[in-house]
Design an enzyme around this catalytic site. Sequence first.
Site, PDB file in Angstrom:
ATOM      1  N   CYS A 143      -0.143   0.836   7.026  1.00 56.31           N
ATOM      2  CA  CYS A 143      -0.703   1.118   5.701  1.00 56.31           C
ATOM      3  C   CYS A 143      -2.082   1.759   5.790  1.00 56.31           C
ATOM      4  O   CYS A 143      -2.429   2.619   4.981  1.00 56.31           O
ATOM      5  CB  CYS A 143      -0.748  -0.163   4.891  1.00 56.31           C
ATOM      6  SG  CYS A 143       0.911  -0.756   4.485  1.00 56.31           S
TER       7      CYS A 143
ATOM      8  N   CYS B 136      -2.251  -3.435   7.140  1.00 56.74           N
ATOM      9  CA  CYS B 136      -1.749  -3.348   8.516  1.00 56.74           C
ATOM     10  C   CYS B 136      -1.964  -1.915   9.002  1.00 56.74           C
ATOM     11  O   CYS B 136      -2.292  -1.023   8.212  1.00 56.74           O
ATOM     12  CB  CYS B 136      -0.267  -3.720   8.557  1.00 56.74           C
ATOM     13  SG  CYS B 136       0.854  -2.392   8.044  1.00 56.74           S
TER      14      CYS B 136
ATOM     15  N   GLU C 218       0.832  -1.204   0.000  1.00 58.29           N
ATOM     16  CA  GLU C 218       0.000   0.000   0.000  1.00 58.29           C
ATOM     17  C   GLU C 218       0.866   1.254   0.000  1.00 58.29           C
ATOM     18  O   GLU C 218       0.581   2.221  -0.729  1.00 58.29           O
ATOM     19  CB  GLU C 218      -0.909   0.011   1.234  1.00 58.29           C
ATOM     20  CG  GLU C 218      -1.894  -1.158   1.313  1.00 58.29           C
ATOM     21  CD  GLU C 218      -1.315  -2.364   2.049  1.00 58.29           C
ATOM     22  OE1 GLU C 218      -0.070  -2.567   2.029  1.00 58.29           O
ATOM     23  OE2 GLU C 218      -2.107  -3.107   2.653  1.00 58.29           O
TER      24      GLU C 218
END
Lengths: 158, 158
Positions: free
Chosen positions: B86, B83, B55
């Site tokens: 990101c 996560c 990302e």
Amino acid sequence: MTHDDFMRRAIELAETGMRGGHGGPFGAVIVKNGVVVGEGHNRVLSSNDPTAHAEVSAIRDASARMGAFDLSGCEIYVNGMPCPMCMAAVFWARIGRVYYACGAEDAEAIKFDDAAFYRELAKPPAERAVPAIQMSGHRDAAYKVYEDWLALPARVHY
Amino acid sequence: MTHDDFMRRAIELAETGMRGGHGGPFGAVIVKNGVVVGEGHNRVLSSNDPTAHAEVSAIRDASARMGAFDLSGCEIYVNGMPCPMCMAAVFWARIGRVYYACGAEDAEAIKFDDAAFYRELAKPPAERAVPAIQMSGHRDAAYKVYEDWLALPARVHY
């Protein structure tokens, strides 16, 4: 340089980066065994990169200098409490400890969204201001790639 | 390309990046008005950069292509739930929506720490596995720089 010197340097990086028009007033120093191994300041504006926060920049700098994605044994000094992006970047880099001067509420006082983003992340993904929506019909195809990763003979864990 | 095509492309990027030894099995596609404006895959291993998740890589790509740190009006497609690093990067980039295929529990099943890091961020900063410790003696000097930022005549908000 001492523990206090590392923080003074982080504050200095924040000031010079801001004065130079690079981005917000944020600086970071990464230290290993009493030696500076990485530095960074916010460069969101000058680099047109919304991820170029001070901590991310310092982590990239330390990783490049050391040729390693694992910064175990390092500590990071920042003039302000890291936002959730940067805090999780610290976790992924395996940095062991964060020292900060200004708190999240101080960043909120000067109109940065750090505290709001911490609050958003605590919500269920689909209920956030930026909703995260699962496309369940693609889950099995996507999970197949995950399984392939786990089965890689030369898999490197990070 | 359709909504489903964008997700298929994210899964394809995950697969090719992993096969190439660049990093974990993760890919991301950024779309604006039905057109791909950024792509990325995990490059943590090949670039020795712990922040080079799919990302973040896609955001950097889109920002570079568009010459903008603000990706308002964009959406991001990822093969797995971002996560916290990101997800917060998505927030900072002002991307409006996240589409994902595998959930956080799927990443945990293949031994990634995403879910653990979400749990860590929910704890008070000083009580985390990676503690964040305030050096209160430096707070006033650090806050002075924050005030200087707020007073900048040409301050650009991001």
